[in-house]
Design an enzyme around this catalytic site. Sequence first.
Site, short mmCIF file in Angstrom:
data_model
loop_
_atom_site.label_atom_id
_atom_site.label_comp_id
_atom_site.label_asym_id
_atom_site.label_seq_id
_atom_site.Cartn_x
_atom_site.Cartn_y
_atom_site.Cartn_z
N GLY A 59 0.56 9.52 -4.54
CA GLY A 59 0.84 9.20 -3.14
C GLY A 59 2.30 8.91 -2.86
N HIS A 103 6.52 -1.22 -4.15
CA HIS A 103 6.03 -1.92 -2.97
C HIS A 103 5.66 -3.33 -3.40
CE1 HIS A 103 5.21 1.82 -0.52
NE2 HIS A 103 5.19 2.34 -1.74
N HIS A 127 10.64 3.37 -6.42
CA HIS A 127 10.55 2.12 -5.64
C HIS A 127 9.26 1.41 -5.96
CE1 HIS A 127 8.77 5.37 -3.23
NE2 HIS A 127 7.92 4.47 -2.76
P1 AMP Z 1 5.69 5.92 -1.07
O1 AMP Z 1 4.72 6.56 -0.12
O2 AMP Z 1 5.10 5.10 -2.15
O3 AMP Z 1 6.70 6.94 -1.58
O4 AMP Z 1 6.49 4.86 -0.20
C1 AMP Z 1 7.53 5.20 0.66
C2 AMP Z 1 7.58 4.11 1.69
O5 AMP Z 1 8.84 4.18 2.33
C3 AMP Z 1 6.52 4.22 2.78
O6 AMP Z 1 5.67 3.08 2.75
C4 AMP Z 1 7.34 4.31 4.07
O7 AMP Z 1 6.77 3.56 5.12
C5 AMP Z 1 8.68 3.74 3.63
N1 AMP Z 1 9.84 4.21 4.37
C6 AMP Z 1 10.16 5.47 4.69
N2 AMP Z 1 11.33 5.51 5.34
C7 AMP Z 1 11.77 4.23 5.42
C8 AMP Z 1 12.92 3.60 5.98
N3 AMP Z 1 13.89 4.31 6.59
N4 AMP Z 1 13.03 2.26 5.90
C9 AMP Z 1 12.06 1.53 5.30
N5 AMP Z 1 10.96 2.06 4.73
C10 AMP Z 1 10.82 3.39 4.81
#
Ligand code: AMP
Length: 113
Positions: free
Chosen positions: A92, A101, A99
């Site tokens: 996902g 979460h 990163h």
């Molecule tokens: P993943 O789906 O684990 O790759 O997580 C990526 C996360 O980045 C998602 O939860 C998005 O909501 C978050 N995201 C995307 N763009 C930004 C942004 N510009 N600032 C903060 N969060 C972001």
Amino acid sequence: MDCIFCQIAAGALPADRVYEDDDTLAFPDLRPRAPQHLLVIPKRHVESLASTQDDDWAAVAACLRTVQRVARDRGLEEGGYRVVANIGSDGGQTVNHLHWHVLGGRLMTWPPG
Ligand code: AMP
Ligand code: ZN
């Protein structure tokens, strides 16, 4: 530089820099999935845990230290919290910059979807 998290790390895209040091940065997720939802990234581009190289592990450790720090600063330790790293398409992952979460402020369910 087409990686949005590299742009955030460089200050070219806005983010509330909740915590940062030389190697790591924490900022709120744009689409929070819990009352508290932060992202912790290495400032240097690493695609995912699947592509982490020998010289990236210090940055990974620094990120986990930052996870602990921001969770502590936000008062999440007593109630607990969840740390998630999505890896690749089945995992996902939507942003291809490593990163974690950090989710808290509500009861998490298991298993995740
Ligand atoms: P993943 O789906 O684990 O790759 O997580 C990526 C996360 O980045 C998602 O939860 C998005 O909501 C978050 N995201 C995307 N763009 C930004 C942004 N510009 N600032 C903060 N969060 C972001
Ligand atoms: Zn990047």
